[in-house]
Design an enzyme around this catalytic site. Sequence first.
Site, short mmCIF file in Angstrom:
data_model
loop_
_atom_site.label_atom_id
_atom_site.label_comp_id
_atom_site.label_asym_id
_atom_site.label_seq_id
_atom_site.Cartn_x
_atom_site.Cartn_y
_atom_site.Cartn_z
N GLY A 1 128.02 -27.13 117.30
CA GLY A 1 127.32 -28.31 117.81
C GLY A 1 128.09 -29.59 117.54
O GLY A 1 128.18 -30.48 118.40
N ARG B 1 129.88 -32.22 120.40
CA ARG B 1 129.72 -33.68 120.48
C ARG B 1 131.04 -34.39 120.23
O ARG B 1 131.35 -35.39 120.90
CB ARG B 1 128.67 -34.14 119.47
CG ARG B 1 127.25 -33.62 119.78
CD ARG B 1 126.24 -34.19 118.81
NE ARG B 1 126.47 -33.71 117.45
CZ ARG B 1 125.96 -32.60 116.96
NH1 ARG B 1 125.21 -31.81 117.73
NH2 ARG B 1 126.19 -32.24 115.70
N ASP C 1 121.70 -16.99 117.78
CA ASP C 1 120.78 -17.24 116.66
C ASP C 1 119.62 -16.25 116.66
O ASP C 1 119.30 -15.63 115.64
CB ASP C 1 120.23 -18.66 116.74
CG ASP C 1 121.26 -19.72 116.39
OD1 ASP C 1 122.29 -19.36 115.80
OD2 ASP C 1 121.03 -20.89 116.73
#
Length: 225
Positions: free
Chosen positions: A57, A61, A78
């Site tokens: 993640g 970004r 997950d």
Amino acid sequence: MADKSRPRKLSVYLYIPNIIGYIRVLMNCIAFALCFSNKKLFSILYFISFVCDGLDGWCARKFNQVSTFGAVLDMVTDRISTACLLVILSQVYKPGLIFLSLLALDIASHWLQMYSTFLLGKASHKDVKDSTNWLFKAYYGNRMFMAYCCVACEVLYIILFLLAENQNENMMDVLMNSAKQSSLLSFLLALSLFGWAIKQAVNIIQVKTAADVCVLYDINRKQRP
């Protein structure tokens, strides 16, 4: 005529966060293949894979490589990894129905949340700013708080797996005996249990909230002229 979209599709598959996702899948496959023969190696690989959940993640970004495929890959990885661990725990401890119920709740809450997000036309299932539940908003609105709850949940499951010496162990007996033997383990269990409890509460809230969205969607659709 050549498909001009093919190079663009390939570039998305080769995004850095997506490559991290593939590595996570590979680590989980190796971990579960070794789970009963080498518990420590399983725990290390599983936990590293879980930590990479936050890393991909951050990379998305950082390098502006956010993608729908990456988000789906991340969530599916997950859910599957947690599901596999819960199934294993259901075979190790009694009553195993506890872990299977947790598995059902986890899948149901996330599936309903994703579908309700689609119905509302939102870009992310974490967009709950319009929710009236303070815990639900706090969980998805504070990245550190959500990370703590998720880590606590996975750490608790890993500890339970490491503590089990035989099949059909009584979970409460194992927890009580282990807590008495080590104050550090007792503290870690308490910290993990607290985060785990919050996450399960959020899952229950998520089921109810998402179900309400689906019902209201049907009502509004029927009322349209």
